[in-house]
Design a protein around this motif. Structure first.
Motif, PDB file in Angstrom:
ATOM      1  N   ILE A 119      -5.831  23.330  77.045  1.00  0.00           N
ATOM      2  CA  ILE A 119      -4.635  22.762  76.406  1.00  0.00           C
ATOM      3  C   ILE A 119      -4.101  23.709  75.338  1.00  0.00           C
ATOM      4  N   VAL A 120      -5.012  24.239  74.525  1.00  0.00           N
ATOM      5  CA  VAL A 120      -4.594  25.179  73.477  1.00  0.00           C
ATOM      6  C   VAL A 120      -3.931  26.406  74.087  1.00  0.00           C
ATOM      7  N   ALA A 121      -4.533  26.955  75.143  1.00  0.00           N
ATOM      8  CA  ALA A 121      -3.954  28.132  75.792  1.00  0.00           C
ATOM      9  C   ALA A 121      -2.601  27.817  76.421  1.00  0.00           C
ATOM     10  N   GLY A 122      -2.453  26.619  77.001  1.00  0.00           N
ATOM     11  CA  GLY A 122      -1.184  26.247  77.619  1.00  0.00           C
ATOM     12  C   GLY A 122      -0.066  26.017  76.617  1.00  0.00           C
ATOM     13  N   LEU A 123      -0.406  25.415  75.475  1.00  0.00           N
ATOM     14  CA  LEU A 123       0.612  25.159  74.456  1.00  0.00           C
ATOM     15  C   LEU A 123       1.061  26.445  73.758  1.00  0.00           C
ATOM     16  N   TRP A 124       0.173  27.425  73.731  1.00  0.00           N
ATOM     17  CA  TRP A 124       0.517  28.720  73.131  1.00  0.00           C
ATOM     18  C   TRP A 124       0.508  29.803  74.203  1.00  0.00           C
ATOM     19  N   ALA A 125       1.171  29.523  75.320  1.00  0.00           N
ATOM     20  CA  ALA A 125       1.174  30.442  76.456  1.00  0.00           C
ATOM     21  C   ALA A 125       1.826  31.768  76.088  1.00  0.00           C
ATOM     22  N   ASP A 126       1.287  32.848  76.656  1.00  0.00           N
ATOM     23  CA  ASP A 126       1.791  34.213  76.491  1.00  0.00           C
ATOM     24  C   ASP A 126       1.681  34.724  75.057  1.00  0.00           C
ATOM     25  N   ARG A 127       0.865  34.082  74.267  1.00  0.00           N
ATOM     26  CA  ARG A 127       0.600  34.594  72.923  1.00  0.00           C
ATOM     27  C   ARG A 127      -0.781  35.235  72.891  1.00  0.00           C
ATOM     28  N   LEU A 128      -1.145  35.771  71.737  1.00  0.00           N
ATOM     29  CA  LEU A 128      -2.403  36.494  71.622  1.00  0.00           C
ATOM     30  C   LEU A 128      -3.596  35.594  71.943  1.00  0.00           C
ATOM     31  N   LEU A 129      -3.560  34.346  71.461  1.00  0.00           N
ATOM     32  CA  LEU A 129      -4.661  33.419  71.738  1.00  0.00           C
ATOM     33  C   LEU A 129      -4.781  33.141  73.229  1.00  0.00           C
ATOM     34  N   ASP A 130      -3.668  32.962  73.894  1.00  0.00           N
ATOM     35  CA  ASP A 130      -3.683  32.691  75.332  1.00  0.00           C
ATOM     36  C   ASP A 130      -4.219  33.888  76.106  1.00  0.00           C
ATOM     37  N   ARG A 131      -3.792  35.084  75.752  1.00  0.00           N
ATOM     38  CA  ARG A 131      -4.268  36.276  76.448  1.00  0.00           C
ATOM     39  C   ARG A 131      -5.766  36.497  76.217  1.00  0.00           C
ATOM     40  N   GLY A 132      -6.209  36.228  75.000  1.00  0.00           N
ATOM     41  CA  GLY A 132      -7.640  36.337  74.722  1.00  0.00           C
ATOM     42  C   GLY A 132      -8.442  35.332  75.524  1.00  0.00           C
ATOM     43  N   MET A 133      -7.898  34.117  75.697  1.00  0.00           N
ATOM     44  CA  MET A 133      -8.574  33.089  76.470  1.00  0.00           C
ATOM     45  C   MET A 133      -8.660  33.482  77.950  1.00  0.00           C
ATOM     46  N   LEU A 134      -7.592  34.049  78.475  1.00  0.00           N
ATOM     47  CA  LEU A 134      -7.596  34.470  79.874  1.00  0.00           C
ATOM     48  C   LEU A 134      -8.596  35.604  80.099  1.00  0.00           C
ATOM     49  N   PHE A 135      -8.689  36.520  79.142  1.00  0.00           N
ATOM     50  CA  PHE A 135      -9.667  37.602  79.264  1.00  0.00           C
ATOM     51  C   PHE A 135     -11.096  37.055  79.216  1.00  0.00           C
ATOM     52  N   PHE A 136     -11.332  36.111  78.321  1.00  0.00           N
ATOM     53  CA  PHE A 136     -12.662  35.519  78.187  1.00  0.00           C
ATOM     54  C   PHE A 136     -13.078  34.787  79.458  1.00  0.00           C
ATOM     55  N   THR A 137     -12.174  34.016  80.034  1.00  0.00           N
ATOM     56  CA  THR A 137     -12.502  33.279  81.261  1.00  0.00           C
ATOM     57  C   THR A 137     -12.690  34.221  82.440  1.00  0.00           C
ATOM     58  N   LEU A 138     -11.896  35.282  82.495  1.00  0.00           N
ATOM     59  CA  LEU A 138     -12.066  36.269  83.563  1.00  0.00           C
ATOM     60  C   LEU A 138     -13.423  36.946  83.461  1.00  0.00           C
ATOM     61  N   LEU A 139     -13.883  37.172  82.243  1.00  0.00           N
ATOM     62  CA  LEU A 139     -15.209  37.765  82.033  1.00  0.00           C
ATOM     63  C   LEU A 139     -16.305  36.828  82.528  1.00  0.00           C
ATOM     64  N   LEU A 140     -16.176  35.527  82.239  1.00  0.00           N
ATOM     65  CA  LEU A 140     -17.171  34.559  82.694  1.00  0.00           C
ATOM     66  C   LEU A 140     -17.207  34.467  84.216  1.00  0.00           C
ATOM     67  N   ILE A 141     -16.037  34.533  84.845  1.00  0.00           N
ATOM     68  CA  ILE A 141     -15.971  34.453  86.304  1.00  0.00           C
ATOM     69  C   ILE A 141     -16.601  35.693  86.942  1.00  0.00           C
ATOM     70  N   SER A 142     -16.469  36.834  86.295  1.00  0.00           N
ATOM     71  CA  SER A 142     -16.929  38.096  86.876  1.00  0.00           C
ATOM     72  C   SER A 142     -18.434  38.292  86.746  1.00  0.00           C
ATOM     73  N   VAL A 143     -19.054  37.681  85.730  1.00  0.00           N
ATOM     74  CA  VAL A 143     -20.476  37.897  85.479  1.00  0.00           C
ATOM     75  C   VAL A 143     -21.297  36.920  86.317  1.00  0.00           C
ATOM     76  N   PRO A 144     -22.253  37.407  87.127  1.00  0.00           N
ATOM     77  CA  PRO A 144     -23.123  36.496  87.895  1.00  0.00           C
ATOM     78  C   PRO A 144     -23.930  35.591  86.970  1.00  0.00           C
ATOM     79  N   SER A 145     -24.283  34.414  87.475  1.00  0.00           N
ATOM     80  CA  SER A 145     -24.961  33.430  86.637  1.00  0.00           C
ATOM     81  C   SER A 145     -26.332  33.913  86.168  1.00  0.00           C
ATOM     82  N   PHE A 146     -27.053  34.653  87.029  1.00  0.00           N
ATOM     83  CA  PHE A 146     -28.378  35.104  86.609  1.00  0.00           C
ATOM     84  C   PHE A 146     -28.279  36.156  85.510  1.00  0.00           C
TER      85      PHE A 146
END
Length: 309
Positions: A119-146
């Motif tokens: 919700i925070v990322a959506g309300l502040w879309a295309d801002r620094l907080l949103d871009r940081g959130m997208l990078f963080f989630t992309l990092l979690l998706i890329s790293v294997p669980s083990f």
């Protein structure tokens, strides 16, 4: 609504039969003899192996074994564990509460943190907080669980000594905290991105513009009008993800020594314990189908326009 529920239950029957048959065939096509493995490298009389197989019904044709399993299943019999000669239902009853507890912790973490950050990322879309959130989630998706599990162990347990590296007490929330975070991290990333995208799309909708033009408070616009429509795709994902968390705890439970269903499946696969694996998967299929039905019924709660007939 009643007709829809009955129709969904009838549709679940072939899904249930197909899933159980598939895992049944896969387990019994694996190389190795689980009965012979009980003696390890020791020599054993083939007559003993044949007698034990006859007692367990493993000497029957595969199709007959499957039918016997189904008939027993409807009576609450999940089969017998070969190694311990205990009913599989009793073995699952000991391990399942641990996995359910771990899954609920991970699911709660995913829901609260994922939806809030989305919700925070959506309300502040295309801002620094949103871009940081997208990078963080992309990092979690890329790293294997083990990898994430061992990394969390190193930093949180060994480096800073904030949490215990392995689970000593399966009923203690502190012991299950780190494996729950690791288990729910991938789901968290998807929930954040899905919530963010849904919020951004609905902010551009006509009904939001109308609500704002009427002078409604921002809190009501976001909390009532925006969220009810934005959460529909998120609820869909969370419903299917809850079943995935139950079945996907094998790696996490192995890393953190959690004595749950995942660890039980891992040990059963090593011993070629087909009855144990099939019993656990059968239970997970039933839970998954029930969760899927509940999610579909929740649509009508979130969106009054949806009607089931």
């Amino acid at each position: 609504m009643g007709r829809y529920v009955v129709r969904r239950l009838l549709q679940a029957i072939p899904v249930f039969l197909g899933a159980t048959l598939l895992i049944f065939l896969m387990m019994y096509s694996l190389p190795g003899d689980p009965v012979r493995a009980l003696w390890g490298d020791q020599s054993v009389d083939p007559a003993q192996i044949a007698a034990l197989k006859k007692d367990l019904g493993l000497d029957l044709p595969l199709w007959q074994q499957y039918l016997n399993y189904l008939f027993g299943l409807f009576q609450g019999d999940f089969g017998t564990q070969i190694a311990s000669q205990r009913p599989v239902a009793d073995v699952i009853a000991e391990a399942l509460p641990v996995t359910i507890r771990l899954t609920l912790f991970a699911f709660t973490f995913t829901v609260l943190a994922g939806i809030s950050l989305g919700i925070v990322a959506g309300l502040w879309a295309d801002r620094l907080l949103d871009r940081g959130m997208l990078f963080f989630t992309l990092l979690l998706i890329s790293v294997p669980s083990f990898v994430l599990g061992y990394t969390a162990q190193f930093w949180l347990a060994f480096k800073f000594q904030l949490l215990t590296p392995t689970v000593q007490d399966s009923e203690a929330f502190g012991d299950l905290l780190m494996p729950a975070i690791v288990l729910g991290s991938l789901s968290l990333a998807y929930v954040v991105r899905l919530t963010r995208t849904s919020v951004v799309e609905n902010l551009r909708s006509d009904y939001i513009r109308t609500a704002i033009a009427k002078g409604l408070p921002r809190r009501r616009v976001i909390g009532v009008h925006l969220m009810r429509n934005s959460l529909i795709p998120v609820v869909t994902f969370l419903g299917t993800d809850l079943g995935a968390l139950l079945g996907g705890a094998v790696i996490t439970e192995g890393i953190f020594n959690v004595q749950g269903v995942g660890n039980l499946v891992y040990e059963a696969l090593n011993r070629r314990e087909g009855s144990t694996v099939v019993g656990i998967v059968t239970l997970l299929v039933i839970l998954y189908l029930a969760i899927s039905l509940i999610v579909d019924l929740l649509y009508a709660v979130l969106d009054p326009r949806i009607r089931y007939v």
